[in-house]
Design an enzyme around this catalytic site. Structure first.
Site, PDB file in Angstrom:
ATOM      1  N   CYS B 146       0.839  -1.210   0.000  1.00  0.00           N
ATOM      2  CA  CYS B 146       0.000   0.000   0.000  1.00  0.00           C
ATOM      3  C   CYS B 146       0.869   1.253   0.000  1.00  0.00           C
ATOM      4  O   CYS B 146       0.646   2.180  -0.783  1.00  0.00           O
ATOM      5  CB  CYS B 146      -0.960  -0.018   1.180  1.00  0.00           C
ATOM      6  SG  CYS B 146      -0.190  -0.185   2.792  1.00  0.00           S
ATOM      7  N   PHE B 147       1.868   1.294   0.854  1.00  0.00           N
ATOM      8  CA  PHE B 147       2.732   2.484   0.893  1.00  0.00           C
ATOM      9  C   PHE B 147       3.498   2.662  -0.419  1.00  0.00           C
ATOM     10  O   PHE B 147       3.564   3.768  -0.955  1.00  0.00           O
ATOM     11  CB  PHE B 147       3.698   2.421   2.080  1.00  0.00           C
ATOM     12  CG  PHE B 147       3.040   2.509   3.414  1.00  0.00           C
ATOM     13  CD1 PHE B 147       2.265   3.616   3.762  1.00  0.00           C
ATOM     14  CD2 PHE B 147       3.183   1.499   4.361  1.00  0.00           C
ATOM     15  CE1 PHE B 147       1.659   3.707   5.010  1.00  0.00           C
ATOM     16  CE2 PHE B 147       2.579   1.584   5.604  1.00  0.00           C
ATOM     17  CZ  PHE B 147       1.817   2.692   5.926  1.00  0.00           C
TER      18      PHE B 147
END
Lengths: 321, 321, 321, 321
Positions: B146-147
């Site tokens: 996600c990051f």
């Protein structure tokens, strides 16, 4: 027992200051003022503070006959009131930004015209961990902004080796004040996080003044009511013993905790504490410092009381444990 | 209509992937699996996803006779399942980190031993905005973390001029997964914000691989359930036209919004969008980029569906508007 | 100065009890115990309580040589520990339900077998507003449940005229305890509200015992960490002067506020207060009573300290303002 | 394809209605209006709705040449606009309370003077589960209030046996509207729960009209943005088969879920669903019904679209799945 008032007690910081002085063992809170909410009891506006006083409209003839005042007015509106109280001999802690900056040109650039030019430069910057002795002698103390409080405490031990620094700050909504707006509406804030004031937040020059370096400062708004965390990314100009720097800077400080654990804003909620973790990232060479405070307490009202304690020769921690 | 399964559908990302495939106009979701919750209906665990299927324990003989699979297992556990499905000719999108890194030494350093060494290096990194053509031909797609999704979309247009970069990330709690722990307990998270994984978060090498530079990456946990914001502070090696860079990078991209407004995580909640604001801070010389995604959607499940769409020659946006 | 321990100090209520005794001007907190977290410092588990003691596994030979104990064990596990301490002459406040009910059959029906049958019926029900004199003489005090505390304070002034009553309760997540579970996961609680324990919550017989009537009681879980509100809908058997009833019941009570304003849970957060609003709805003939407490404070830990104050002949409010 | 406008699209419900019509496969959204925010793009005010239209000030000459309108004005202001549109032959769904009540005396008592007396009584109450056939023929539909939607769906199957009923409702903050005020400020709502409108909430007569009995109705404000739960406590006049009543009432209804599980507001977030659990409490003899909706969706905007679908002979679920 010295008498004290809070001018501008209907805002979040002013109301908390009133509560802290009302419960304080060494001050007597004699009045609370507010133009917009005059006539209303403070414990109606803020039941949880339980201050059984009615708000008056401020009038220096009525309210100026006291020993101490905390002024919690908006920036710009504060200076004239501080001036009036100061002329009566009242010792004042000002929560606004009106007296924090020492360079007139910087003030003009970020804030515009000043409200009491003759007093400009007469206040002491109210961060006790740096200016304790000067605060003891001060008649006007400029209480630091919430972000500068956390950022300066986080970075002061490294000030001489900061080559470059990014400060990414996160704050609860009470920092935006009590004024209702689209930005403070629950529905805007819940389940959200966003940056604001990018590149132009007025706490920037205050932090730079105290650290002596240019900083990249960006605040973010979070769905919490009280609490603040600053994450500082320092590129150092020299190798330093990080742990030793922070130990020696804050050893014996009653309101600074240097911890091995990473701090969370909740660890310091409803306290005058600043909780700091500093570490050297060997992979990147940077020094990382994280500092948490309660923006309404150490970032505003309780730090004001800490300053008053010093100004009146009291135990610095009186009324704050 | 191609058939599809979700393996590991009892976690947050897997369950959402199941919902997206269940509602998808071009895929038929034929099974959902989970070891720990086998026998339970998915719409009992997650009423709001409304997927009327019962979770099975995964068995490639039972479940491998499909066209597509999204595997949502923990890191390490994923590789063997991906391998089994791949051997049956199933096209797989893997949500774990098992196939994201391309350098074995880096993998070993951050994750240890690999679960399917013979497949190492065979997957395509599933960020369609960068690898669209390769994904169309891929049999295994490693869905980005996600990051990294947010950070790489935020920084790729500047990759060649990044002298130095600090990435300060903020995420909602669903990013920590469904496992109940002290860290995900409501009481630990509410009214709190704290950094974690400082200096050693495993998304770091993934971001560095994609950008080709060393990054200072620090995530923070916020009291929101879904949503993620990365704040990137770039010291550029050269002067660039920031607006032009982002316009040309993302013009026509169906799931990237480049905006004048500062992004909030709520702007993209429950969507496959990444919303980006980039600006040059003249005072400091830095370029600041803020990017918001929904960590469970573009940061995991909906990006997996975007990848499947490409792998099966469908409209990239099918089932995602 | 009497010495005190908290057994079971790693849970939310026990940890708060430890903090309150640690800061108490009239007790000396000598030990905190926990089986599951033995060896860990309490201020590591709960930085915000700032109790600098290490948790021990409870052993009556080691810990029983004190004047007072607060026992914060789960229901069932508590009775044997209370018995051991009682036999050593320790005055005990028990936070569990083990000694709250006075009728063995009712206990058996809702809880099963009792853990210390010989002591059954020997405890005083620890609601000081009703049993102040008995508590002063007590050796074992059964601290009320959080919902019964609020509901009984809300309804006791009307007990003789309750024809029928619906109690709809709302509570924060800390009431569910520190155990991590799907129900207490942030993602399950945020943006949610749901009833639980419908028709069979174990606080029901406790409320009925104190009021002497059958009650319809339903709790609901809210996304707040601390705080509780009970909304009581009474069909009265007779006409009464509602305001006069509440005034005379609670006049002079240090920890009950009867207010004209409608109470919110936030008004009493982090206090030992119960805030009550009662009104007669002329349209329907019902009496409505709303009462707010902090479930961890007046609903558990601070009420335990209030009870200890009474048991040791101290000012009832010591350590609680 | 019928054309449609939303008048009053800058509020929460109006903006959502605009999004639903913008995405609707069978309507063309041609304009959105707002007096206060005229000139602003709707996707600037609400990025997450992604409606690329600019708000105009409403003028029936400009906007009245359409087939359908959703009017989302405040109570009182709505009736004249509805009248203007109706005179042009536009089919209107009105989100306000102006046309919900059928008895003029009741309207006058709770709301005062009516804004379009000649139309009073001409609207159909827009709860499709009760008035589907009438809605199909209607020219003006009075969309139910959020609480009445949930309460009437919860209680209609029992209406003939309600001897007495307490309705305790819990709602998210979006129900209070977009106007910024002390009550909707994040700091007022976070970590709080409180009743409001006790004994005099204007949804009371609407519920009573639909059920034909006097109800005790009390709403409570919670720290959630969207979502609503009503907890209904019925004393029945007769014995009924509760499960059978709800099954037969809602079998085949596309937007009502009768469940064995207790409903949470999150189960229906961002949907047009009402989720209901009903049970008989043998101990007390009462029937308990819990119903959850999203106050902005089924409680306002999506129910308006459901009504429009019926009025235009479309599939009732078009644009709502």
């Amino acid at each position: 027992m010295p008498s004290a008032i809070v001018a501008g007690a209907s805002g979040y910081a002013g109301a908390l200051a009133a509560r802290l002085l009302h419960q304080h063992p060494e001050f007597e809170l004699t009045a609370v003022t507010s133009r917009s909410d005059a006539g209303i009891r403070l414990d109606e506006l803020y039941p949880y503070h339980r201050v059984p006083l009615t708000l008056d409209a401020f009038d220096v003839d009525t309210h100026g006959d006291v020993d101490a005042a905390i002024v919690a007015y908006p920036h710009g509106a504060s200076a004239p009131a501080v001036e009036q109280l100061h002329e009566r001999g009242v010792k004042v802690v000002d929560l606004s930004a009106d007296f924090r900056l020492t360079d007139p040109a910087t003030y003009a650039e970020w804030y515009g015209e000043h409200g009491a030019p003759s007093l400009f430069g007469h206040a002491v910057y109210g961060l006790p961990e740096r200016y304790r002795e000067q605060i003891r002698e001060a008649h006007i103390v400029a209480n630091p902004g919430c972000f500068p409080t956390a950022a300066v405490l986080a970075l002061a031990p490294l000030a001489d080796v900061i080559g470059d620094v990014v400060i990414d700050a996160k704050t609860g909504v009470s920092g935006a004040g009590r004024a209702a707006s689209a930005k403070t509406h629950f529905v805007s804030v819940a389940e959200n996080v966003n940056p604001y004031g990018v590149g132009r937040h007025r706490h920037t020059p205050e932090i730079e003044q105290e650290l002596g370096v240019t900083v990249q400062f960006t605040p973010h708004l979070l769905p919490i009511d009280q609490g603040e965390l600053v994450s500082c990314y320092v590129t150092p100009t020299d190798e330093v013993d990080v742990a030793e720097r922070f130990r020696s800077a804050y050893d014996g400080e009653p309101f600074v905790e240097v911890t091995d654990a990473l701090p969370g804003s909740r660890d310091v909620r409803d306290t005058n504490l600043c909780r700091i973790h500093a570490t050297h990232d060997e992979r990147t060479g940077r020094i990382l410092v994280f500092a948490a405070i309660d923006n309404l307490w150490k970032g505003a009202a309780s730090q004001a009381v800490q300053n008053l304690n010093l100004m009146f020769g009291l135990d610095e921690t009186a009324g704050l444990r």
